[in-house]
Design a protein around this motif. Structure first.
Motif, PDB file in Angstrom:
ATOM      1  N   UNK A 167       8.001  10.135   4.971  1.00 49.09           N
ATOM      2  CA  UNK A 167       9.083   9.430   5.662  1.00 49.09           C
ATOM      3  C   UNK A 167       8.768   7.946   5.827  1.00 49.09           C
ATOM      4  N   UNK A 168       7.514   7.632   6.123  1.00 44.42           N
ATOM      5  CA  UNK A 168       7.125   6.232   6.290  1.00 44.42           C
ATOM      6  C   UNK A 168       7.228   5.458   4.977  1.00 44.42           C
ATOM      7  N   UNK A 169       6.850   6.121   3.879  1.00 50.07           N
ATOM      8  CA  UNK A 169       6.920   5.452   2.571  1.00 50.07           C
ATOM      9  C   UNK A 169       8.358   5.188   2.145  1.00 50.07           C
ATOM     10  N   UNK A 170       9.288   5.955   2.668  1.00 53.48           N
ATOM     11  CA  UNK A 170      10.703   5.702   2.350  1.00 53.48           C
ATOM     12  C   UNK A 170      11.228   4.455   3.045  1.00 53.48           C
ATOM     13  N   UNK A 171      10.550   4.049   4.143  1.00 54.73           N
ATOM     14  CA  UNK A 171      10.873   2.820   4.875  1.00 54.73           C
ATOM     15  C   UNK A 171      12.310   2.792   5.414  1.00 54.73           C
ATOM     16  N   UNK A 172      12.827   3.959   5.763  1.00 56.12           N
ATOM     17  CA  UNK A 172      14.166   4.042   6.343  1.00 56.12           C
ATOM     18  C   UNK A 172      14.130   4.237   7.860  1.00 56.12           C
ATOM     19  N   UNK A 210       0.414   0.256   9.076  1.00 54.98           N
ATOM     20  CA  UNK A 210      -0.204  -0.281   7.852  1.00 54.98           C
ATOM     21  C   UNK A 210       0.469   0.268   6.602  1.00 54.98           C
ATOM     22  N   UNK A 211       0.963   1.498   6.696  1.00 56.71           N
ATOM     23  CA  UNK A 211       1.553   2.153   5.531  1.00 56.71           C
ATOM     24  C   UNK A 211       2.891   1.544   5.153  1.00 56.71           C
ATOM     25  N   UNK A 212       3.628   1.047   6.139  1.00 61.79           N
ATOM     26  CA  UNK A 212       4.976   0.558   5.854  1.00 61.79           C
ATOM     27  C   UNK A 212       5.032  -0.956   5.636  1.00 61.79           C
ATOM     28  N   UNK A 213       3.888  -1.614   5.705  1.00 68.53           N
ATOM     29  CA  UNK A 213       3.887  -3.072   5.471  1.00 68.53           C
ATOM     30  C   UNK A 213       4.128  -3.362   3.996  1.00 68.53           C
TER      31      UNK A 213
END
Length: 539
Positions: free
Chosen positions: A499-504, A536-539
């Motif tokens: 979900x975090x990698x989708x950045x929604x 850090x993952x969504x930066x």
């Protein structure tokens, strides 16, 4: 405590009955009384007694008329008729109204006690049956989603009972299958070094992650899909394309979907998959043929749709030439894996024997093919047992298996070799007595993957599988190699990472979607599992 009501137009009968009924012995209490059927009907409707003792001939409304009204109301209590008249017609009517007993006045105290004890025992037995029915209904409701998923898997590989192989017996959730097209997309996880190093718990987690990725990506292209895992490294994505699309449009959409699946699994999980596409079928009962074609396309490595992508489209015929021998049937491998996982030795032996017998009827089978087939069959068995937490290292070494395979030249030799191996595996200490435990853990891991966002505890699952919490904890740890809580946390963190990698979504929204209301606690767990903070993952 049982409640007893008495209706009789003689006051001395009412008083006498109240005095002689052994209330304490029966664990019963007085519910009310009435001097006629009309008043008795109102009293019973209000107090809802378990047992009614009534006369027949009474003013205003007789006993039988009162009973008729009660049964129409749905009153389910026990009724005993106590009458001064022995009339056959009345007795016949009483039977029609499901009266428990018909006793003549005057009645002795021992007889009254006997009748009441019998009726109370009937109540106890009926309540026990009702409780069993409620429990069974609860179980069926709990397992219904999993039964439906098993139906989809059986429909995809061709192991459905004949009874279900027509539109009249489609499960309610899949009635629409009768009115749409179907195509199978086979997905095969490449057994590279990274895949082979996965632990059992990691293996389950990655399969869950792959299913999430595949379903999410596929629904953006085809709104209606099903995804079902086979044993070992394979899964099937069932697509229902809209009717009216041209063949060229559909092939292009499938090609684009295949590319996206391969790219996303590689990007998110650093795992490689092969994708095969079968032919479109208008009849859902022909879906297994599309599944076979999808994996046959992968096995042949023909008709690569995109350079440098392991994406293949089946273009041949299901029964075209001698290459049919080289087909490794999905239905066969699925049935064999299922039998091995549940230690069904006789069934596994029969499945292999029937397949080798059919193979022996073909011409031109080389020793190389026999050895290749043996290697593939061994791979199916070892991988499906690995999924179940059974490791064969103590029984066989890789060098031993490789040397034995080189001695096989004929299908009959392969059959004999496999038969011996199946017997050794199914009778080994690892397999004996643990098949039910593996089924329980399979249910638990699937339930976790379906309900990870809920407030899920081991006690909840203990209630569902009817095993004590402590014993269930030991079973889960023995088979998966980690505790229930650790496994649940890793499932949640894997979904959170996606979900975090989708950045929604924001971090707190992701935390809520995977079951955490405390964001700092979620961030701490996320860093512990993944090695980095969510931000850090969504930066």
């Amino acid at each position: 405590m049982r409640k007893i009501a008495i209706i009789d137009d003689e006051r001395q009968v009412l008083q006498g009955m109240k005095r002689v009924i052994p209330w304490g012995e029966l664990n019963a209490e007085w519910a009310g009384e009435a001097l006629n059927g009309q008043d008795g009907l109102e009293m019973i409707r209000e107090t809802q007694p378990d047992i009614v003792i009534t006369d027949i001939y009474m003013p205003m409304m007789g006993g039988l008329d009162m009973i008729e009204h009660l049964r129409k109301d749905g009153f389910g209590g026990k009724i005993i008729i106590l009458s001064g008249y022995s009339d056959f017609e009345h007795a016949r009517q009483a039977l029609r109204y499901n009266v428990s007993d018909y006793v003549s006045k005057p009645i002795s105290v021992p007889t009254l006690k006997s009748v009441l004890y019998k009726v109370i025992q009937e109540l106890v037995e009926e309540e026990e049956k009702a409780n069993i029915q409620v429990e069974l209904k609860h179980k069926l409701m709990m397992y219904e989603p999993f039964i439906e998923k098993e139906w989809v898997r059986s429909a995809a590989v061709g192991t459905l009972n004949r009874y279900y192989q027509d539109g009249a017996h489609l499960p309610e959730a899949y009635q629409y299958w009768a009115d749409c097209s179907h195509v199978a997309m086979g997905i095969d996880l490449v057994r590279d070094g990274r895949a082979n190093e996965l632990s059992v718990s990691d293996w389950n987690l990655f399969r869950f992650a792959i299913s999430n990725i595949v379903c999410e990506v596929a629904r953006k292209v085809f709104p209606v899909i099903e995804y079902t895992e086979l044993h070992s490294t394979r899964a099937v994505l069932i697509i229902h394309p809209e009717r009216g699309r041209s063949c060229a449009q559909l092939e292009e959409a499938l090609r684009e979907l295949g590319i996206k699946l391969i790219d996303n699994v590689k990007s998110y999980l650093r795992l490689a998959i092969c994708v095969g596409i079968g032919k479109v079928r208008e009849d859902w009962t022909k879906l297994p043929e599309s599944t076979e074609e999808a994996f046959r396309a992968i096995d042949r490595r023909e008709q690569r749709m995109v350079p440098s992508y392991d994406l293949y489209n089946y273009k041949g015929q299901m029964r075209d030439d001698s290459e049919q021998v080289a087909l490794f049937p999905v239905k066969f491998s699925f049935k064999l894996a299922s039998a091995m996982k549940t230690a069904q030795e006789a069934e596994a032996q029969q499945i292999v024997a029937e397949y080798i017998e059919e193979l022996g009827k073909q011409d031109g089978i080389s020793k190389d093919y026999v050895q290749m087939l043996g290697s593939e069959l061994w791979g199916i068995m070892t991988y499906c047992l690995y999924e179940a937490g059974i490791f064969l290292d103590d029984l066989f070494t890789n060098d031993q298996i490789a040397k034995e395979l080189l001695t096989l030249y004929q299908p009959e030799q392969l059959a004999e070799w496999l038969s011996a191996k199946i017997s050794l595996i199914c009778n080994s200490r690892q397999m004996k007595g643990s098949s039910k435990h593996r089924q329980v853990v399979d249910f638990m891991t699937q339930y976790i993957h379906e309900h990870y966002a809920e407030d899920l505890t081991l006690a909840d699952l203990s209630d569902k599988v009817y095993i004590s919490r402590n014993h269930l904890s030991i079973i889960f740890k023995n088979i998966t190699g980690e505790t229930f809580n650790n496994y649940l946390t890793r499932v949640r963190m894997e979904k959170a990472r996606e979900l975090l990698l989708e950045r929604n979504l924001l971090v707190y929204e992701v935390a809520e979607q995977v079951g955490y209301k405390n964001v700092p606690y979620f961030s701490t767990l996320f860093k512990k599992v993944t090695g980095m903070n969510p931000t850090e993952l969504i930066k």
